[in-house]
Write a protein that holds these residues in place. Structure first.
Motif, PDB file in Angstrom:
ATOM      1  N   PHE A  83       1.156  -0.817   0.268  1.00 10.99           N
ATOM      2  CA  PHE A  83      -0.310   0.409   0.248  1.00 10.99           C
ATOM      3  C   PHE A  83       1.261   1.190  -0.346  1.00 10.99           C
ATOM      4  CE2 PHE A  83      -3.487  -2.304   2.027  1.00 10.99           C
ATOM      5  CZ  PHE A  83      -3.957  -2.904   1.874  1.00 10.99           C
ATOM      6  N   ALA A 117      -6.868  -1.141   3.978  1.00 12.91           N
ATOM      7  CA  ALA A 117      -5.847  -0.283   3.853  1.00 12.91           C
ATOM      8  C   ALA A 117      -6.214   0.692   5.385  1.00 12.91           C
ATOM      9  CB  ALA A 117      -6.349   1.235   2.607  1.00 12.91           C
ATOM     10  N   THR A 128      -2.195   0.996  -5.114  1.00 14.40           N
ATOM     11  CA  THR A 128      -1.675  -0.412  -4.097  1.00 14.40           C
ATOM     12  C   THR A 128      -0.652  -0.966  -5.401  1.00 14.40           C
ATOM     13  OG1 THR A 128      -3.309  -0.604  -3.146  1.00 14.40           O
ATOM     14  CG2 THR A 128      -2.233  -2.504  -3.793  1.00 14.40           C
TER      15      THR A 128
END
Length: 200
Positions: A83, A117, A128
Motif C-alpha cells: 500500500f 487499508a 496499491t
C-alpha cells in the motif's frame, strides 16, 4: 372345560405384562452434531491459515517513509502487494518505479484491497502495487508531494481474524449443542423411569 386359548399378545395364567421401554429424548447420535461443528471449525481455520500463511508473514513486514522524488527504501517480497499512502490533503502519485540493484522498472498502481487499508495518522491510502522483486529496493513516485508511507498489504490478517472468529463461533455452537444434548438425554431418562413406576 379348559381355559380359553391365548390370543396373540395375551398373557397366560400367572404371566404379567412386560412393559416395553420406549426411547424418549435425543439419541446418542445427536452427539454427532457438536462433533461435526468442531471438526468444521478446526479444519476450516487450519485450511485458511495454511493458505494465507505466507501472505500473513509478508503483512508483518516493516513500513517505510521517505521522499517520493529521491526514493523510499522498502523491503519487498516478489509477487505480494504493498500500500502507498500520501499526506492528507496532498496529491496522489500517478506513476511509481522500483529500483533494486541492476533491476529497475515501473510498477502498476491499482486500488486492489483498498477496503482493508489501515488508518495511519496524517496519511491517506492512495494506491496499491505488486512487488516485482524481492529484497531491499528504492521506490520513487511522480505526482506526490511530501513524504509517502509504504506498508505491506495486510488483507491476509483481516481474513485470518475473520476465520478465527468464525471458528470460535462454531466452537461455541458445538458447546451449546453438546450441553443441550446431555441435558435432554438426562431429563428424558428421568422421565422414563418415573413413567414406568413400580409393577406388581
Amino acid at each position: 372345560m379348559g381355559p380359553p386359548p391365548r390370543g396373540p399378545g395375551r398373557p397366560g395364567p400367572g404371566e404379567g405384562w412386560t412393559p416395553q421401554r420406549r426411547r424418549v429424548g435425543p439419541s446418542a447420535g445427536w452427539y454427532a452434531l457438536p462433533i461435526a461443528l468442531v471438526l468444521v471449525a478446526v479444519i476450516g481455520f487450519a485450511t485458511v491459515l495454511a493458505f494465507l500463511w505466507d501472505d500473513s508473514e509478508v503483512a508483518g513486514g516493516p513500513a517505510a517513509v521517505g521522499d517520493p522524488a529521491s526514493g523510499v527504501t522498502v523491503r519487498l517480497t516478489e509477487g505480494y502487494g504493498y500500500f502507498v499512502y500520501v499526506r492528507e490533503g496532498g496529491p496522489s502519485p500517478y506513476a511509481c518505479r522500483v529500483e533494486a540493484g541492476e533491476r529497475s522498472g515501473p510498477v502498476q498502481l491499482t486500488r486492489k484491497n483498498s477496503w482493508s487499508a489501515s488508518d495511519h495518522a496524517s496519511y491517506r491510502y492512495t494506491a496499491t502495487f505488486r512487488a516485482p522483486v524481492s529484497g531491499d529496493a528504492r521506490l520513487t513516485c511522480r505526482g506526490a508531494e511530501g513524504p509517502i508511507l509504504v506498508t505491506p498489504d495486510d488483507t491476509a490478517d483481516g481474513y485470518l481474524g475473520l476465520s478465527l472468529l468464525t471458528a470460535l463461533g462454531l466452537g461455541g455452537l458445538a458447546a451449546v449443542a453438546f450441553i443441550v444434548t446431555i441435558l435432554r438425554r438426562s431429563g428424558a431418562g428421568r422421565r422414563a423411569v418415573t413413567a414406568e413406576g413400580p409393577y406388581y
